[in-house]
Design an enzyme around this catalytic site. Sequence first.
Site, PDB file in Angstrom:
ATOM      1  N   THR A  68       0.837  -1.197   0.000  1.00 18.02           N
ATOM      2  CA  THR A  68       0.000   0.000   0.000  1.00 18.02           C
ATOM      3  C   THR A  68       0.874   1.251   0.000  1.00 18.02           C
ATOM      4  O   THR A  68       1.999   1.253   0.496  1.00 18.02           O
ATOM      5  CB  THR A  68      -0.942   0.023   1.216  1.00 18.02           C
ATOM      6  OG1 THR A  68      -0.182   0.188   2.419  1.00 18.02           O
ATOM      7  CG2 THR A  68      -1.750  -1.265   1.300  1.00 18.02           C
ATOM      8  N   GLY A  69       0.340   2.317  -0.604  1.00 13.20           N
ATOM      9  CA  GLY A  69       1.085   3.570  -0.660  1.00 13.20           C
ATOM     10  C   GLY A  69       2.436   3.400  -1.311  1.00 13.20           C
ATOM     11  O   GLY A  69       3.463   3.824  -0.775  1.00 13.20           O
ATOM     12  N   TYR A  73       1.197  12.057  14.674  1.00 14.53           N
ATOM     13  CA  TYR A  73       1.862  11.069  13.827  1.00 14.53           C
ATOM     14  C   TYR A  73       2.483   9.962  14.676  1.00 14.53           C
ATOM     15  O   TYR A  73       2.284   8.774  14.419  1.00 14.53           O
ATOM     16  CB  TYR A  73       2.932  11.755  12.987  1.00 14.53           C
ATOM     17  CG  TYR A  73       3.837  10.802  12.226  1.00 14.53           C
ATOM     18  CD1 TYR A  73       3.383  10.150  11.085  1.00 14.53           C
ATOM     19  CD2 TYR A  73       5.145  10.551  12.650  1.00 14.53           C
ATOM     20  CE1 TYR A  73       4.217   9.283  10.381  1.00 14.53           C
ATOM     21  CE2 TYR A  73       5.975   9.694  11.963  1.00 14.53           C
ATOM     22  CZ  TYR A  73       5.505   9.056  10.824  1.00 14.53           C
ATOM     23  OH  TYR A  73       6.319   8.185  10.141  1.00 14.53           O
TER      24      TYR A  73
END
Length: 264
Positions: free
Chosen positions: A13-14, A154
């Site tokens: 993913t990504g 984050y």
Amino acid sequence: MRIDLSGMKAVVTGSTGGIGLASAKGLAAAGATVVVNGRKPDHVDKALAGVKEAVSGAQIEGFVGDLGSAEDCGALVSAHPECDILVNNVGIFGPQDFFETSDEVWTKFFETNVMSGVRLSRAYLPGMRDKDWGRVVFLSSESGLNIPADMIHYGFTKTAVLSIARGLAKRMAGTGVTVNSVLPGPTLSEGVAEMLKSETNDPNKSLEEVGVDFVKKNRPSSIIQRAARVEEVANMIVYACSKEASATTGAALRVDGGVVDSIA
């Protein structure tokens, strides 16, 4: 050691840039069929071309979707119902003061960095368990252990995926399925490169030199005293996905250049 993943299907993913793209190239080079994912069709097309250029005969497919949404996670699983290897790499980051970080930002980071991996692991792990073989890797960060004061939202997400990966490894106990986390330190991905450019006024310095300055100033505990290359992180990811890593599970595999000051 020659890692051979022929006949395996990997979802990364990504993976249109940075660590994700480097991982896609590494897995393809090991013989896996790789699904590359990104939010924009042109970015996915460019990544596919990049993998094919880097790896002769690469078996590669693309999926366009924002995996920060449950709907697009479902669409990915519908398009690719099974995989042998899942690399939960997609993530967003950026500094912002805690007192200026809205609920919406917290939710966006949680949905993208945490829930994408939760949803896809929930979808793919049962099939891996039934085949008695599979690999799941979550991309955490040294920021999940050393929470940055300017990126608490984050760091929180990267701590969360450490817990999820460890718990899922236990959930898959006794099977041929492993679940691990990889923790990069400062790494010269495109996103970090953009951030570093904004921090220097010297146009004559290379990106690597700016990276050294950043690490020495912001991560002084680093032992390598520089930022890592994306390929260096991808090497660990590819190993964790290999057959040779069969006894490595529930681990937090650090590729942080020694930033985390711990012997364990």
